[in-house]
Write a protein that holds these residues in place. Structure first.
Motif, PDB file in Angstrom:
ATOM      1  N   VAL A 123       7.463   7.635   4.688  1.00 46.64           N
ATOM      2  CA  VAL A 123       8.267   7.188   5.823  1.00 46.64           C
ATOM      3  C   VAL A 123       9.621   7.897   5.768  1.00 46.64           C
ATOM      4  CG1 VAL A 123       7.168   4.957   6.181  1.00 46.64           C
ATOM      5  CG2 VAL A 123       8.964   5.161   4.473  1.00 46.64           C
ATOM      6  N   PRO A 124      10.228   8.174   6.937  1.00 51.51           N
ATOM      7  CA  PRO A 124      11.431   9.018   6.986  1.00 51.51           C
ATOM      8  C   PRO A 124      12.727   8.294   6.692  1.00 51.51           C
ATOM      9  CG  PRO A 124      10.743   8.463   9.197  1.00 51.51           C
ATOM     10  CD  PRO A 124       9.709   7.874   8.278  1.00 51.51           C
ATOM     11  N   THR A 125      12.657   7.106   6.085  1.00 45.84           N
ATOM     12  CA  THR A 125      13.873   6.384   5.718  1.00 45.84           C
ATOM     13  C   THR A 125      13.930   6.280   4.202  1.00 45.84           C
ATOM     14  OG1 THR A 125      12.658   4.316   6.023  1.00 45.84           O
ATOM     15  CG2 THR A 125      14.004   5.063   7.848  1.00 45.84           C
ATOM     16  N   PHE A 126      15.053   6.610   3.636  1.00 42.82           N
ATOM     17  CA  PHE A 126      15.260   6.633   2.189  1.00 42.82           C
ATOM     18  C   PHE A 126      14.412   7.742   1.553  1.00 42.82           C
ATOM     19  CE2 PHE A 126      16.229   2.288   3.494  1.00 42.82           C
ATOM     20  CZ  PHE A 126      17.500   2.137   2.965  1.00 42.82           C
ATOM     21  N   PHE A 127      14.762   8.116   0.340  1.00 46.99           N
ATOM     22  CA  PHE A 127      14.144   9.267  -0.309  1.00 46.99           C
ATOM     23  C   PHE A 127      12.841   8.872  -0.993  1.00 46.99           C
ATOM     24  CE2 PHE A 127      13.961  12.269  -4.015  1.00 46.99           C
ATOM     25  CZ  PHE A 127      13.680  13.405  -3.265  1.00 46.99           C
ATOM     26  N   ARG A 128      11.768   9.573  -0.635  1.00 45.68           N
ATOM     27  CA  ARG A 128      10.442   9.380  -1.232  1.00 45.68           C
ATOM     28  C   ARG A 128       9.880   7.976  -1.018  1.00 45.68           C
ATOM     29  NH1 ARG A 128       9.012  13.783  -4.238  1.00 45.68           N
ATOM     30  NH2 ARG A 128      10.691  15.104  -5.053  1.00 45.68           N
ATOM     31  N   ASN A 129      10.300   7.291   0.035  1.00 49.20           N
ATOM     32  CA  ASN A 129       9.705   5.997   0.343  1.00 49.20           C
ATOM     33  C   ASN A 129       8.308   6.185   0.932  1.00 49.20           C
ATOM     34  OD1 ASN A 129      12.078   3.400   1.184  1.00 49.20           O
ATOM     35  ND2 ASN A 129      12.065   4.799  -0.537  1.00 49.20           N
ATOM     36  N   ARG A 130       7.425   5.224   0.664  1.00 52.06           N
ATOM     37  CA  ARG A 130       6.067   5.259   1.194  1.00 52.06           C
ATOM     38  C   ARG A 130       5.579   3.837   1.396  1.00 52.06           C
ATOM     39  NH1 ARG A 130       2.762   8.308  -3.405  1.00 52.06           N
ATOM     40  NH2 ARG A 130       4.313   9.867  -2.864  1.00 52.06           N
ATOM     41  N   VAL A 131       4.640   3.668   2.322  1.00 52.53           N
ATOM     42  CA  VAL A 131       4.139   2.330   2.634  1.00 52.53           C
ATOM     43  C   VAL A 131       2.617   2.336   2.643  1.00 52.53           C
ATOM     44  CG1 VAL A 131       6.165   1.647   3.977  1.00 52.53           C
ATOM     45  CG2 VAL A 131       4.254   2.790   5.130  1.00 52.53           C
ATOM     46  N   ALA A 132       2.050   1.179   2.334  1.00 52.00           N
ATOM     47  CA  ALA A 132       0.604   0.998   2.421  1.00 52.00           C
ATOM     48  C   ALA A 132       0.189   0.976   3.883  1.00 52.00           C
ATOM     49  CB  ALA A 132       0.200  -0.298   1.733  1.00 52.00           C
ATOM     50  N   PHE A 133      -0.993   1.528   4.159  1.00 51.41           N
ATOM     51  CA  PHE A 133      -1.467   1.549   5.540  1.00 51.41           C
ATOM     52  C   PHE A 133      -2.915   1.099   5.650  1.00 51.41           C
ATOM     53  CE2 PHE A 133      -2.597   5.961   4.242  1.00 51.41           C
ATOM     54  CZ  PHE A 133      -3.937   5.995   4.619  1.00 51.41           C
ATOM     55  N   LEU A 134      -3.259   0.696   6.855  1.00 52.26           N
ATOM     56  CA  LEU A 134      -4.647   0.520   7.284  1.00 52.26           C
ATOM     57  C   LEU A 134      -4.903   1.527   8.386  1.00 52.26           C
ATOM     58  CD1 LEU A 134      -7.410  -0.988   7.656  1.00 52.26           C
ATOM     59  CD2 LEU A 134      -6.206  -2.436   9.323  1.00 52.26           C
ATOM     60  N   TYR A 135      -5.961   2.335   8.235  1.00 53.05           N
ATOM     61  CA  TYR A 135      -6.401   3.202   9.328  1.00 53.05           C
ATOM     62  C   TYR A 135      -7.604   2.534   9.961  1.00 53.05           C
ATOM     63  CZ  TYR A 135      -8.325   7.092  11.953  1.00 53.05           C
ATOM     64  OH  TYR A 135      -8.814   7.886  12.956  1.00 53.05           O
ATOM     65  N   SER A 136      -7.498   2.206  11.250  1.00 56.32           N
ATOM     66  CA  SER A 136      -8.568   1.487  11.945  1.00 56.32           C
ATOM     67  C   SER A 136      -8.550   1.845  13.418  1.00 56.32           C
ATOM     68  CB  SER A 136      -8.366  -0.025  11.774  1.00 56.32           C
ATOM     69  OG  SER A 136      -9.400  -0.764  12.383  1.00 56.32           O
ATOM     70  N   GLY A 144      -8.790   4.611  15.026  1.00 55.19           N
ATOM     71  CA  GLY A 144      -7.995   5.758  15.400  1.00 55.19           C
ATOM     72  C   GLY A 144      -6.502   5.574  15.239  1.00 55.19           C
ATOM     73  N   ARG A 145      -6.068   4.447  14.658  1.00 59.50           N
ATOM     74  CA  ARG A 145      -4.647   4.169  14.519  1.00 59.50           C
ATOM     75  C   ARG A 145      -4.278   4.015  13.049  1.00 59.50           C
ATOM     76  NH1 ARG A 145      -2.404   5.369  19.401  1.00 59.50           N
ATOM     77  NH2 ARG A 145      -3.416   4.236  21.099  1.00 59.50           N
ATOM     78  N   LEU A 146      -3.079   4.480  12.711  1.00 59.83           N
ATOM     79  CA  LEU A 146      -2.502   4.285  11.392  1.00 59.83           C
ATOM     80  C   LEU A 146      -1.523   3.119  11.499  1.00 59.83           C
ATOM     81  CD1 LEU A 146      -2.839   5.911   8.700  1.00 59.83           C
ATOM     82  CD2 LEU A 146      -0.609   6.912   9.205  1.00 59.83           C
ATOM     83  N   ILE A 147      -1.736   2.080  10.712  1.00 58.14           N
ATOM     84  CA  ILE A 147      -0.975   0.838  10.830  1.00 58.14           C
ATOM     85  C   ILE A 147      -0.224   0.575   9.527  1.00 58.14           C
ATOM     86  CG2 ILE A 147      -1.125  -1.645  11.250  1.00 58.14           C
ATOM     87  CD1 ILE A 147      -3.864  -0.987  12.648  1.00 58.14           C
ATOM     88  N   ASP A 148       1.075   0.398   9.619  1.00 52.17           N
ATOM     89  CA  ASP A 148       1.920   0.056   8.483  1.00 52.17           C
ATOM     90  C   ASP A 148       1.695  -1.418   8.156  1.00 52.17           C
ATOM     91  OD1 ASP A 148       3.966  -0.633   6.741  1.00 52.17           O
ATOM     92  OD2 ASP A 148       5.574   0.245   7.944  1.00 52.17           O
ATOM     93  N   ILE A 149       1.153  -1.710   6.969  1.00 53.31           N
ATOM     94  CA  ILE A 149       0.914  -3.106   6.596  1.00 53.31           C
ATOM     95  C   ILE A 149       1.940  -3.606   5.589  1.00 53.31           C
ATOM     96  CG2 ILE A 149      -1.557  -2.899   7.052  1.00 53.31           C
ATOM     97  CD1 ILE A 149      -1.959  -2.925   3.957  1.00 53.31           C
ATOM     98  N   ASP A 150       2.947  -2.798   5.255  1.00 53.67           N
ATOM     99  CA  ASP A 150       3.944  -3.215   4.278  1.00 53.67           C
ATOM    100  C   ASP A 150       4.705  -4.450   4.745  1.00 53.67           C
ATOM    101  OD1 ASP A 150       6.845  -3.129   3.123  1.00 53.67           O
ATOM    102  OD2 ASP A 150       5.705  -1.834   1.758  1.00 53.67           O
ATOM    103  N   GLY A 151       5.033  -4.460   6.033  1.00 50.76           N
ATOM    104  CA  GLY A 151       5.653  -5.651   6.604  1.00 50.76           C
ATOM    105  C   GLY A 151       7.164  -5.720   6.517  1.00 50.76           C
ATOM    106  N   ARG A 152       7.780  -4.847   5.715  1.00 51.06           N
ATOM    107  CA  ARG A 152       9.237  -4.884   5.599  1.00 51.06           C
ATOM    108  C   ARG A 152       9.873  -3.954   6.620  1.00 51.06           C
ATOM    109  NH1 ARG A 152       9.869  -3.569  -0.638  1.00 51.06           N
ATOM    110  NH2 ARG A 152       7.921  -2.425  -0.212  1.00 51.06           N
ATOM    111  N   PRO A 153      11.094  -4.237   7.029  1.00 49.57           N
ATOM    112  CA  PRO A 153      11.752  -3.375   8.031  1.00 49.57           C
ATOM    113  C   PRO A 153      12.107  -2.016   7.422  1.00 49.57           C
ATOM    114  CG  PRO A 153      13.285  -5.019   7.210  1.00 49.57           C
ATOM    115  CD  PRO A 153      11.938  -5.393   6.664  1.00 49.57           C
TER     116      PRO A 153
END
Length: 389
Positions: free
Chosen positions: A237-250, A252-261
């Motif tokens: 994700v383009p916020t903060f350095f080397r941040n990444r989030v868990a996703f669900l691909y379903s 045809g969509r990539l969905i951020d499931i991390d839940g935090r802003p």
């Protein structure tokens, strides 16, 4: 004949009593000795992984719930198990006395060597119920690139190719990670650049590799795929350095499931997904988590808090909700299995359609975050729907 060691292991189960405000959902069963590692679980709840046979040598194991079974090491020095299918066939790797890493399949109480791919350094990753296997292979040094393959039961190999990239003249690297029962492969692919590689998540189906998209940043990696074509993993994700989030691909969509802003630092990733679309993985704020269509829940909050476990690294989840995980107690790691005390009667969502990738223009990070939230809410409602009889 190789020597197979059967070690007796006291199975530690914690039958969890109800707390004042809520009942724990899972009981914890130790399936490996101290410093063991869990890798996978099948539909019958059999867990595979590896444990320290000596202080410096690991051996592959399986545990059906009746004690640890050492799978041996052929004529080599060490072995690890990486995956198990619903027929009980185990995929793993063993190390020869000369230091070469080779693959094996354990079936009917026997180990069978499956070697390496093209004489290259080979990492074996997953096996499905039909006996198909996925792996990736590289030259030494690996600056010549890394290729991934689908191996048929008869040994025939299919090179699954690479995603196109914007770095002409670079060697491609493609890591396969997971294989479902439809011979779909999930993984990550990109150019070999230094110091970082802008890898992207993919699903390979019948000779075609689909880019799963992103949240505006790289690297991304799909680490697990279910039989409905859903996948999970991590996405930059383009916020903060080397941040990444868990996703669900379903669908045809990539969905951020991390839940935090996006205003907070985030580090999470999905490791396993079952056919109900439930995801397990790790997060910097929850330790090990489970996501069942609504929000991430800490697995530590779903076990008896008096047991002293930190379920830090769940690796796989089956359709019954059993989880193979690595957990710490008193600073020591153990391979464990989590079993639901009261199995859920969750409905299985409708099957995925094999949709073509979206051709719409990329969204801004703000719009993408809003869409991701809407998609997550939609998936949650879909998971809750009963299945038509």
């Amino acid at each position: 004949m190789h020597l197979r060691h059967r070690l007796s292991l006291v199975v530690m189960s914690f039958t969890l009593a109800g707390a004042a405000s809520a009942y724990p959902e899972y009981k914890v069963t130790v399936v490996g000795p101290a410093n063991s590692t869990a890798a996978d679980i099948n539909s019958a709840g059999v867990v595979v992984g590896y444990y320290p046979y000596t202080p410096t040598v690991n051996h592959a194991f399986l545990n059906r719930g009746k004690g640890l079974v050492d799978l041996g090491r052929l004529k080599g020095t060490a072995s690890v198990a990486v995956a198990i299918n619903d027929k009980g066939q185990v995929l793993g790797q063993w190390t020869t006395s000369g230091g070469q890493q080779r693959g094996f399949v354990y079936d009917c109480a026997r180990l069978r060597d499956i070697g390496v791919i093209g004489g290259r350094f080979t990492t074996w990753r997953d096996i499905n119920n039909a006996g198909y296997i996925t792996a990736y292979a590289s030259d030494t040094p690996f600056n010549e690139g890394i290729s991934s393959f689908l191996r048929a039961p008869n040994g025939a190999l299919t090179d699954i190719g690479d995603l196109p990239n914007d770095f002409p003249g670079t060697n491609p690297i493609t890591f396969s990670a997971s294989l479902n029962n439809k011979n779909q492969i999930a993984g990550e692919s990109g150019p070999l650049t230094f110091p970082d590689q802008p890898l992207r998540s993919f699903i390979w189906t019948k000779g075609k590799m689909r880019d799963l998209g992103d949240f505006g940043w790289t690297p991304n990696g799909a680490l697990s795929i279910n039989d409905r074509g859903q996948a999970t993993g991590y996405a930059g994700v383009p916020t903060f350095f080397r941040n990444r989030v868990a996703f669900l691909y379903s669908r045809g969509r990539l969905i951020d499931i991390d839940g935090r802003p996006p205003t907070v630092e985030r580090s999470s990733g999905g490791n396993g997904i079952n056919n109900r679309g439930h995801i397990v993985g790790g997060s910097d704020h929850l330790s090990g988590f489970i996501w069942r269509g609504k929000k991430m829940q800490s697995l530590n909050a779903l076990i008896n808090p008096a047991s002293g476990w930190d379920i830090s690294d769940p690796r796989a989840i089956n359709d019954a909700g059993q989880i193979a995980a690595n957990a710490y107690r008193n600073g020591v790691r153990y391979a464990v299995r989590l079993d639901l005390i009261k199995p859920h009667a969750d409905a299985v969502p409708p099957a995925e359609h094999d949709e073509e990738p979206s051709l719409e223009a990329p969204l801004s990070p703000q719009a993408a975050a809003k869409r991701a939230q809407e998609e997550a809410e939609g998936i949650a409602k879909e998971v809750a729907k009963p299945v038509a009889q």
